[in-house]
Design a protein around this motif. Structure first.
Motif: not given
Length: 922
Positions: A673-683, A794-802
């Protein structure tokens, strides 16, 4: 070619409008036909038990908002537990004995009790109770409450009564049950004793009188010409006076007023002087209360002795410090009277009328006797002052009329004999909210013995026989026999048979040499009925166990069911009947007022369900801080309905965009998955953990807010918003599209399960539209488990900042829109001037930033300091918003310079032209 036909728009038959008042009964019909409760129990059989024991509502009248709040809270917990690794049977119950049903028959149904036997009247009470149960059962089921509705526990059932008799017998065997004459709360309007739990306080206007008692025998301490002054707000108890109580450690002053000597507590002299309008006082002498012990005064009306006694209950909070003592009309009076050997005089009958012992006032209703008694005191010169006060006064909670303290022969449970065990049991229980422990602990610490007898017809008889000498007979043999009789025939047999026919065959007892026995005619307090449910239900039924994991009732039950259940359970088992107790507040109107017909502010559950639906009512319950009093009104429910609409629309969007998705062959692995998709699964994983934690801690408002925020912010405002550009525009099997669908599918399953305990009708409706699931109902699956995903922090921190950076972009677009620079965001092109950290962040995002920002053009123009003056400034970035260059694509609405570059599709951008050419023209 119609290009709109090439778009993969959402497709689903899941309706946008809930239409819950019509749809919910259809869902419930399916539950009934499939016996969903039984299926849930079969699926979870063998798991650890979680028992939420239902406190029985009284079987009389339609359910109100308090009922709805209570039952929905219970249902949410039980539904969650059955989806989270437990077997959680729920057995609803009803409390069916007591005065309200008697009153309903005699007043509402015009039944004349005098024309029938007690047994016949009780049969009518039973029939009425079942009518009420059937009515309330349908209303509770309409709320969506799942339970063993075909096999509820009912306090009038023979098996329930049989176990209740066992509880009574066990307590009697341990010496905790006794009969004695002492003052108890007595309701003249009900003609029965009451327990503390049946008392409520209301304001009452009462006479306030100061009365002088002449000293008869000063016992060498007083000279004999003094007068004690007492103060009381119950003049009708003066005929019952047998003494005056002083505190042994208080100082008392003998004061001369216009030549007359009076005795009052020194600490209260100033207040009494003001009250009696004494201009000048001279203190003649002072004494400790202990020095005046056993001085004899004279009753002002009857010239009999009134003994001066010492009692620790005397205070200086009000009055004179010399307390009028009538052992037949007060608990403290009774106790001190017993210590001094006084009689228990009670010149008031069961209807509240003065008896012949109240000479001169016989036949008067006690409250009506106040005036003639006061006039008589005035006539003999003993009345020093009459005034009136309004104060809080105990009332019968059923008839709403004042009660009195009245000494009668009653049956008691001796709380003092096992008080320390009760207090230990309170400490060992988990209380939510935590203050519940202190509240019940203090009640147990301070409560007197429990009066468990009532002088009514409709209830469980006290299983006591009497010998010829009047001695009560309670033995293992009699208890077991009566219990078995009740199990076979019900308790009505007690009123249908003579004592000899209720005793074991051949029974003999030393108190009855001639074999003549009589039986008790009083019934048990209804709180003893419901308070025995830990044995009559939890022990009686094979699918339950004692102690229960949880008791959940309104905060009024600290003095009611929580208390009576604790008392009987500790008496019988030494332990509390519950591991945990959770309490909720009362349902008030939108302005925080108590609901009442006279105010016209009653919110009726049935009406709410007919207009909005049960799931709206359930969502309201989940939205409030139920541990305090809660407010409900049409406006509040409309706000909740709006939140429901957003949640429902989220479900509809998810279903619509999964119409062509088969998870078995179309799902994309997490690592791909792309990072943004992974980010949503983390959320989504975080949501799972938060919601399950909140369910386990009974914090339903947190679930309400977390689910709402996830649907509206993380999904709708971000992921679903930019995902449309992929879901609708790209080819069906495009990897990015399948990746998004993979996330949407996980979100759909997860959200449906997470909200199922709160919104059972809606979640089951959604479930029927998910083609890939095998189970017929979401109630037959477990809660989702959060997954161990790679590089989560790491992923969540990055995308929360985005996301923070994206918020700045959206604000800039909004400003440009207001200034008419652009219309929709897709008409915009943005140029960013980031600082170093923001630049690194943007460069690390491999996804299409133009797509994530939902604009038609995106570029990085330079450093933060190089931004032009017209740039909008934020903490990390400066942004220039301009109109995008190019033409609007007919298919995707993106403004692009590539529109018209494909001669076959001159109105499309190059991306859309490729998709159409590849998927729709070959």
């Amino acid at each position: 070619m119609e290009y709109k036909d090439t778009l993969l728009m959402p497709k689903t038959d899941f309706p946008m409008r809930g239409n819950l008042p019509n749809r919910e009964p259809q869902v419930q019909q399916i539950w009934n036909e499939t016996d969903i409760y039984k299926k849930v129990q079969e699926r979870t059989k063998g798991r650890p038990l979680f028992i939420l024991h239902d406190g029985p509502p009284y079987a009389n009248g339609d359910i109100h908002m308090g009922h709805a709040l209570n039952k929905i809270l219970k249902d949410i917990i039980v539904r969650f537990k059955s989806m989270d690794g437990y077997c959680a049977p729920y057995v609803p119950g009803w409390d069916t004995h007591g005065l309200p049903i008697e009153t309903a028959l005699t007043k509402n149904k015009k039944i004349n009790r005098k024309e029938m036997s007690v047994a016949e009247f009780r049969k009518l009470c039973e029939e009425y109770a079942y009518e009420q149960i059937n009515n309330q059962r349908e209303q509770f089921k309409r709320l969506g409450v799942r339970g063993d509705w075909d096999n509820p526990y009912i306090t009038l059932k023979p098996e329930y009564e049989a176990q209740q008799i066992k509880v009574f017998g066990d307590m009697a065997k341990k010496g905790y049950i006794y009969k004695g004459k002492k003052p108890v709360y007595w309701s003249p309007s009900s003609e029965s004793a009451l327990a503390e739990a049946e008392i409520e306080y209301q304001d009452k206007r009462s006479a306030s009188i100061y009365v002088a008692f002449d000293v008869k025998d000063g016992r060498g301490v007083l000279e004999g010409d003094e007068k004690f002054i007492i103060w009381t707000t119950t003049p009708w108890t003066i005929p019952a006076n047998l003494g005056i109580s002083l505190h042994p450690n208080l100082e008392y002053s003998v004061v001369s007023v216009d030549g007359t000597k009076y005795i009052v507590a020194s600490e209260l002299l100033e207040a009494v002087s003001k009250e009696l309008d004494w201009k000048e006082t001279t203190t003649v002498n002072t004494y400790k209360g202990s020095e005046l012990d056993r001085v004899v005064a004279v009753h002002p009306l009857y010239k009999r002795d009134s003994l001066v006694m010492n009692g620790e209950h005397v205070t200086t909070e009000a009055g004179t410090g010399c307390v009028h003592t009538a052992p037949g009309h007060g608990e403290d009076d009774f106790i001190v009277g017993q210590q001094y050997g006084l009689d228990v005089l009670c010149p008031v009958d069961e209807k509240g009328h003065m008896t012949k012992e109240a000479v001169g006032f016989e036949g008067l209703f006690y409250d009506e006797a106040n005036k003639p008694i006061t006039e008589k005191l005035q006539e003999v010169g003993a009345l020093l002052k009459l005034s009136f006060i309004t104060h809080s006064y105990p009332h019968d909670w059923r008839t709403k009329k004042p009660t009195i303290f009245r000494a009668t022969a009653q049956w008691f449970a001796s709380i003092k004999d096992f008080r320390s065990e009760l207090m230990d049991a309170v400490k060992e229980t988990k209380w939510v909210p935590a203050w519940g422990e202190t509240r019940l602990f203090n009640m147990v610490r301070d409560r007197g013995d429990w009066c468990i007898s009532r002088q009514r017809a409709w209830g469980v008889p006290i299983p006591v026989f009497y010998g010829e000498n009047g001695e009560p007979i309670i033995t293992d043999e009699t208890i077991d026999h009566v219990s078995n009789l009740f199990r076979q025939h019900g308790s009505n047999i007690w009123f249908e048979k003579e004592a000899k026919d209720l005793l074991p065959e051949g029974f003999t007892h030393e108190t009855s040499p001639n074999g003549v026995f009589t039986k008790e005619t009083d019934i048990m307090d209804v709180w003893f009925d419901s308070g025995s449910s830990h044995q009559s239900v939890l022990v009686e039924r094979d699918d339950l166990q004692r102690p229960a994991d949880l008791y959940l009732e309104g905060s009024d039950q600290y003095r009611g069911w929580f208390n009576s259940s604790l008392s009987t359970a500790v008496a019988v088992t030494g332990k509390a009947p519950y591991k945990g107790v959770l309490s909720h507040g009362f349902a008030l109107d939108g302005n925080g007022r108590k609901m009442s017909k006279s105010l016209g502010n009653v919110v009726i559950p049935a009406k709410v369900m007919n207009q909005l639906g049960a799931d709206i009512l359930r969502l309201w319950v989940a939205s409030v801080d139920y541990q305090s009093d809660v407010r409900v009104s049409d406006n509040i429910l409309k706000q909740v309905a709006e939140v429901y609409r957003k949640i429902r629309n989220t479900f509809r969007f998810l279903l619509g965009n999964l119409a062509d998705f088969d998870p078995k062959k179309d799902a994309i692995e997490y690592s791909e998955l792309r990072e943004v998709d992974q980010y949503m699964l983390v959320k989504l994983n975080k949501l799972i953990d938060k919601v399950k934690h909140s369910y386990n801690h009974y914090e339903f408002a947190a679930i309400y807010h977390n689910v709402h925020n996830f649907c509206t912010i993380e999904l709708s405002s971000f992921y679903l918003d930019f995902a449309k550009d992929v879901l609708y525009i790209e080819a069906a099997d495009n990897k990015e599209r399948r990746a998004i669908q993979t996330v949407l599918y996980e979100a759909l399953l997860t959200l449906t399960k997470l909200v199922a305990p709160i919104l059972p009708h809606t979640s089951d409706e959604v479930w029927t539209y998910i083609e890939s699931v095998e189970e017929e109902s979401v109630q037959l699956v477990d809660m989702p488990q959060s997954k161990q995903l790679a590089n989560v922090d790491e992923l969540e921190s990055k995308w929360d900042a985005f996301m923070e950076l994206r918020d700045d972009v959206l604000k800039a677009l909004e400003v440009a829109r207001n200034e008419k620079v652009i219309g929709k965001s897709l008409a915009a092109s943005i140029k960013l001037y980031p600082n170093d950290s923001a630049k690194q962040l943007l460069e690390s995002v491999s996804e299409n930033l133009q797509q994530l920002f939902i604009v038609s053009g995106f570029s990085i123009g330079g450093t933060f300091d190089e931004a032009p003056e017209n740039a909008q400034a934020f903490d990390q970035v400066k942004i220039v918003v301009a109109s995008a260059e190019g033409e609007t694509c007919e298919r995707c609405w993106v403004v692009s310079t590539t529109v018209g570059t494909d001669s076959n599709h001159p109105s499309l951008c190059s991306r859309c032209a490729d998709v159409v050419e590849e998927s729709y023209t070959k």
